[in-house]
Every structure is written in C-alpha cells, then in structure tokens.
Scaffold this active site. Structure first.
Site, PDB file in Angstrom:
ATOM      1  N   ASP A  26       0.835  -1.212   0.000  1.00 33.64           N
ATOM      2  CA  ASP A  26       0.000   0.000   0.000  1.00 33.64           C
ATOM      3  C   ASP A  26       0.866   1.257   0.000  1.00 33.64           C
ATOM      4  O   ASP A  26       1.990   1.245   0.502  1.00 33.64           O
ATOM      5  CB  ASP A  26      -0.924  -0.024   1.235  1.00 33.64           C
ATOM      6  CG  ASP A  26      -2.088   0.960   1.093  1.00 33.64           C
ATOM      7  OD1 ASP A  26      -2.376   1.396  -0.036  1.00 33.64           O
ATOM      8  OD2 ASP A  26      -2.695   1.299   2.130  1.00 33.64           O
ATOM      9  N   TRP A  31       2.794   7.911  -2.534  1.00 34.57           N
ATOM     10  CA  TRP A  31       4.204   8.072  -2.961  1.00 34.57           C
ATOM     11  C   TRP A  31       4.265   8.996  -4.176  1.00 34.57           C
ATOM     12  O   TRP A  31       5.091   9.910  -4.236  1.00 34.57           O
ATOM     13  CB  TRP A  31       4.780   6.688  -3.319  1.00 34.57           C
ATOM     14  CG  TRP A  31       6.207   6.704  -3.757  1.00 34.57           C
ATOM     15  CD1 TRP A  31       7.320   6.542  -2.968  1.00 34.57           C
ATOM     16  CD2 TRP A  31       6.696   6.895  -5.098  1.00 34.57           C
ATOM     17  NE1 TRP A  31       8.460   6.605  -3.732  1.00 34.57           N
ATOM     18  CE2 TRP A  31       8.106   6.831  -5.042  1.00 34.57           C
ATOM     19  CE3 TRP A  31       6.085   7.111  -6.335  1.00 34.57           C
ATOM     20  CZ2 TRP A  31       8.910   6.964  -6.166  1.00 34.57           C
ATOM     21  CZ3 TRP A  31       6.888   7.253  -7.464  1.00 34.57           C
ATOM     22  CH2 TRP A  31       8.289   7.183  -7.381  1.00 34.57           C
ATOM     23  N   HIS A  43       2.184   3.290  -9.084  1.00 35.86           N
ATOM     24  CA  HIS A  43       1.952   1.861  -9.372  1.00 35.86           C
ATOM     25  C   HIS A  43       3.102   1.287 -10.202  1.00 35.86           C
ATOM     26  O   HIS A  43       3.540   0.161  -9.977  1.00 35.86           O
ATOM     27  CB  HIS A  43       0.621   1.668 -10.100  1.00 35.86           C
ATOM     28  CG  HIS A  43      -0.577   2.089  -9.289  1.00 35.86           C
ATOM     29  ND1 HIS A  43      -0.726   1.730  -7.970  1.00 35.86           N
ATOM     30  CD2 HIS A  43      -1.674   2.826  -9.608  1.00 35.86           C
ATOM     31  CE1 HIS A  43      -1.875   2.247  -7.516  1.00 35.86           C
ATOM     32  NE2 HIS A  43      -2.461   2.917  -8.484  1.00 35.86           N
ATOM     33  N   SER A  71      -7.598  -5.686  -4.774  1.00 34.54           N
ATOM     34  CA  SER A  71      -8.622  -6.276  -3.912  1.00 34.54           C
ATOM     35  C   SER A  71      -9.966  -6.298  -4.635  1.00 34.54           C
ATOM     36  O   SER A  71     -10.175  -5.567  -5.613  1.00 34.54           O
ATOM     37  CB  SER A  71      -8.750  -5.475  -2.612  1.00 34.54           C
ATOM     38  OG  SER A  71      -9.448  -4.264  -2.836  1.00 34.54           O
ATOM     39  N   SER A  72     -10.875  -7.095  -4.106  1.00 35.58           N
ATOM     40  CA  SER A  72     -12.213  -7.160  -4.717  1.00 35.58           C
ATOM     41  C   SER A  72     -12.933  -5.818  -4.582  1.00 35.58           C
ATOM     42  O   SER A  72     -13.906  -5.572  -5.287  1.00 35.58           O
ATOM     43  CB  SER A  72     -13.026  -8.315  -4.106  1.00 35.58           C
ATOM     44  OG  SER A  72     -12.892  -8.360  -2.697  1.00 35.58           O
ATOM     45  N   ARG A  77     -12.457   2.068  -7.632  1.00 39.14           N
ATOM     46  CA  ARG A  77     -11.597   3.197  -8.020  1.00 39.14           C
ATOM     47  C   ARG A  77     -12.010   3.751  -9.381  1.00 39.14           C
ATOM     48  O   ARG A  77     -12.721   3.081 -10.140  1.00 39.14           O
ATOM     49  CB  ARG A  77     -10.146   2.728  -8.067  1.00 39.14           C
ATOM     50  CG  ARG A  77      -9.657   2.378  -6.686  1.00 39.14           C
ATOM     51  CD  ARG A  77      -8.157   2.195  -6.646  1.00 39.14           C
ATOM     52  NE  ARG A  77      -7.762   1.914  -5.275  1.00 39.14           N
ATOM     53  CZ  ARG A  77      -6.541   2.035  -4.816  1.00 39.14           C
ATOM     54  NH1 ARG A  77      -5.569   2.430  -5.616  1.00 39.14           N
ATOM     55  NH2 ARG A  77      -6.281   1.777  -3.555  1.00 39.14           N
ATOM     56  N   LEU A 137      10.961 -20.573  -4.571  1.00 39.64           N
ATOM     57  CA  LEU A 137      10.019 -19.683  -3.876  1.00 39.64           C
ATOM     58  C   LEU A 137       8.706 -19.732  -4.639  1.00 39.64           C
ATOM     59  O   LEU A 137       8.709 -19.706  -5.873  1.00 39.64           O
ATOM     60  CB  LEU A 137      10.564 -18.246  -3.882  1.00 39.64           C
ATOM     61  CG  LEU A 137       9.586 -17.132  -3.462  1.00 39.64           C
ATOM     62  CD1 LEU A 137       9.396 -17.121  -1.950  1.00 39.64           C
ATOM     63  CD2 LEU A 137      10.074 -15.761  -3.906  1.00 39.64           C
TER      64      LEU A 137
HETATM   65  C1  IPE Z   1      -5.482  -2.815  -0.138  1.00 39.09           C
HETATM   66  O1  IPE Z   1      -5.109  -1.486  -0.344  1.00 39.09           O
HETATM   67  C2  IPE Z   1      -5.442  -3.573  -1.422  1.00 39.09           C
HETATM   68  C3  IPE Z   1      -4.138  -3.701  -2.065  1.00 39.09           C
HETATM   69  C4  IPE Z   1      -2.975  -3.289  -1.630  1.00 39.09           C
HETATM   70  C5  IPE Z   1      -4.188  -4.379  -3.302  1.00 39.09           C
HETATM   71  P1  IPE Z   1      -6.193  -0.323  -0.420  1.00 39.09           P
HETATM   72  O2  IPE Z   1      -5.407   0.935  -0.490  1.00 39.09           O
HETATM   73  O3  IPE Z   1      -7.163  -0.572  -1.500  1.00 39.09           O
HETATM   74  O4  IPE Z   1      -6.924  -0.461   0.994  1.00 39.09           O
HETATM   75  P2  IPE Z   1      -7.965   0.515   1.736  1.00 39.09           P
HETATM   76  O5  IPE Z   1      -9.156   0.656   0.850  1.00 39.09           O
HETATM   77  O6  IPE Z   1      -7.262   1.825   1.942  1.00 39.09           O
HETATM   78  O7  IPE Z   1      -8.272  -0.155   3.035  1.00 39.09           O
HETATM   79  C1  IPE Z   2      -1.689   0.157  -3.317  1.00 37.48           C
HETATM   80  O1  IPE Z   2      -1.439   1.521  -3.351  1.00 37.48           O
HETATM   81  C2  IPE Z   2      -1.904  -0.422  -4.695  1.00 37.48           C
HETATM   82  C3  IPE Z   2      -3.278  -0.883  -4.966  1.00 37.48           C
HETATM   83  C4  IPE Z   2      -4.286  -0.852  -4.121  1.00 37.48           C
HETATM   84  C5  IPE Z   2      -3.520  -1.421  -6.273  1.00 37.48           C
HETATM   85  P1  IPE Z   2      -2.631   2.575  -3.328  1.00 37.48           P
HETATM   86  O2  IPE Z   2      -3.020   2.880  -4.736  1.00 37.48           O
HETATM   87  O3  IPE Z   2      -3.724   2.118  -2.450  1.00 37.48           O
HETATM   88  O4  IPE Z   2      -1.898   3.831  -2.694  1.00 37.48           O
HETATM   89  P2  IPE Z   2      -2.523   4.875  -1.661  1.00 37.48           P
HETATM   90  O5  IPE Z   2      -3.036   4.101  -0.486  1.00 37.48           O
HETATM   91  O6  IPE Z   2      -3.606   5.589  -2.375  1.00 37.48           O
HETATM   92  O7  IPE Z   2      -1.365   5.737  -1.309  1.00 37.48           O
HETATM   93 MG    MG Z   3      -4.129   2.386  -0.464  1.00 37.93          MG
END
Ligand code: IPE
Ligand code: IPE
Ligand code: MG
Length: 256
Positions: A26, A31, A43, A71-72, A77, A137
């Site tokens: 996350d 970043w 990303h 995630s599901s 987004r 691994l």
């Molecule tokens: C969790 O991150 C899912 C992944 C890293 C793939 P999110 O950034 O989507 O989580 P929430 O919504 O802030 O809890």
């Molecule tokens: C995690 O980073 C990647 C995915 C959930 C795909 P985020 O995109 O959630 O990054 P923040 O939480 O918005 O910084």
């Molecule tokens: Mg996030």
C-alpha cells in the site's frame, strides 16, 4: 489430498526466517502524489519494488511470498486507474515470467479471475504453467481477491465436492474446508506486512491470518526494499509465538 498445516490444529515449529510472508503493498498513490506525479507513476514504481522483494525473499530462504495486488473492492476506483492497473499486470506478466522461470520462482495467481479479460486470464494460465516446476520460492499474486470471497468460494467448492456434507453439517471441520481455500498449497503466513501506514486488513487473507505476526510500516510500497524487508523479519524474530500456550510452555518446548 493436501496435507493440512493449520495453526489452530497443530503448533508450527518456530523459525528464524518466516516460511511464508504476506504483504499488503500500500501507498503507491501517496508516494506519487508527494512527488507531484500521477498515481499511476506510483503503481509503476511499485512493480520495481515487487521485483526487489521477490529476489530478497528468495535469497533469504522464504518459501512463500503472497502479495496483495488488487482487492475485490479496488473496482470502486476511477475506471482509468483500474484499467491502468490491469495493463500493468499484463505487461508485468509478459516481461517478468522468463526471469521468474530462470530464478526458480513458481507463480500462482489467486482471486476471482472470472472478472478479468480473457487475454489476461490466458497470460495468467500460461505464466503459472511455465513456472509450475519451480521450487525455490512460490510467489502468489492476489488479484481480485477478497478474504470473504475466499471463505465463501471454499464452502461452495467443498459442497460441490462432498454434497453429502450439506445434510450433515456437524461433519464440517477445518480439515474439510481448508483444502478448498485459495492458498491451500501454502502454510499459513508467519509474517504479515502492510506498507503505507494504515493498520487494517482490508479484506486480505482472513482465515489464514489467524496466528500470523502483524507488522505495519509507514514506508510507502515503492520505497520498500531488501533493508525494509530485513527490518520486518527482525521484528518477527523478536516475537514470541505462543499459539494459545503460556510463555513457560513455549520455552520448555523450545528447549526440548
Ligand atoms: C489494499 O489497499 C489492497 C491492495 C494493496 C491491493 P487499499 O489501499 O485498497 O486499501 P484501503 O481501501 O485503503 O483499506
Ligand atoms: C496500493 O497503493 C496499490 C493498490 C491498491 C492497487 P494505493 O493505490 O492504495 O496507494 P494509496 O493508499 O492511495 O497511497
Ligand atoms: Mg491504499
């Protein structure tokens, strides 16, 4: 039949290096935003951190690494961010599989893959097949994964395989259900890491984290590297994993 390695049925042997590390990657968006870049740049840099972490885990003797990629709930987004994430997934599969194969890494993808484009599904199947014989691994990518989805699909899969259990629910135990969970081929995670500062599970592995040591770091995922991994493993080493027992019992078991 897959051998059951359940932390609620047996106590696993204690180890210096976790056998299985599960990571919520996350902080990519933040970043990028801090650098006045579009979220997608975060990303893209996140893919580099994946490469470094896979290599560092393999060198340290970690046997299973599970990474939460999508995630599901991430379908919520903006559509352009979702489609960019899918494109990144496709390009990573196209570019990295030869390297994984050469480095002894087996790739598995878990989640509800039916939601993905046929082209992406085919790439996943091919990548899994091309790395299936590797043993150094096992890298699992959780994509369109949710912990609740996993438990529900396991119940459905168990009842399809053993319909007689529906009429005799008292016979449903962990041993009946756990072979149907998405990560049935792996021991339960020893160490969970979440980068990016949030302290929540966000519907990642729910069943499997029952006795996992949890580690949270403010480091954003694109900045995560071998040194950050070592800090997480160092923290893991200092934990006393009691699995319900007393501290005295743990010491006695380790001495004997
Ligand atoms: C969790 O991150 C899912 C992944 C890293 C793939 P999110 O950034 O989507 O989580 P929430 O919504 O802030 O809890
Ligand atoms: C995690 O980073 C990647 C995915 C959930 C795909 P985020 O995109 O959630 O990054 P923040 O939480 O918005 O910084
Ligand atoms: Mg996030």
């Amino acid at each position: 039949m897959i051998p059951v390695s359940s932390t609620t049925i047996t106590v696993p042997r204690s180890r210096e290096v976790p056998r299985h590390i599960a990571i919520i990657m996350d902080g990519n968006g933040r970043w990028a935003t801090q650098r006045r870049l579009p979220r997608v740049a975060g990303h893209a840099r996140g893919v580099e951190a994946v490469r470094a972490t896979v290599e560092a885990c393999a060198r340290r003797g970690v046997e299973f690494l599970t990474l939460f990629a999508f995630s599901s709930e991430n379908w919520r987004r903006p559509a352009d961010e979702v489609s960019l994430l899918m494109r990144l997934f496709v390009s990573a599969l196209e570019r990295e599989v030869a390297q994984l194969r050469a480095n002894g890494i087996r790739l598995r993808v878990v989640g509800d893959l039916s939601a993905f484009e046929p082209g992406l599904r085919k790439l996943i199947t091919q990548a899994e097949a091309r790395t299936a014989a590797n043993r150094r691994l096992t890298l699992t990518i959780a994509a369109n994964y949710g912990g609740r989805w996993d438990i529900l699909q396991a119940v459905q899969s168990m009842l399809r395989a053993q319909p007689e259990l529906a009429g005799d629910p008292d016979r449903i135990g962990e041993q009946a259900l756990s072979p149907h969970l998405a990560l049935a081929y792996a021991p339960e995670p020893d160490l969970f890491v979440r980068t990016g500062g949030e302290q929540r599970i966000s519907n990642f592995l729910l069943w499997q984290l029952a006795y996992t040591e949890l580690y949270f770091t403010d480091t954003f995922w694109p900045d995560f590297d071998a040194a950050a991994l070592d800090r997480a493993i160092e923290s893991f080493r200092r934990r006393e994993r009691r699995f319900g027992r007393t501290s005295e019992q743990v010491s006695a078991a380790e001495a004997g």
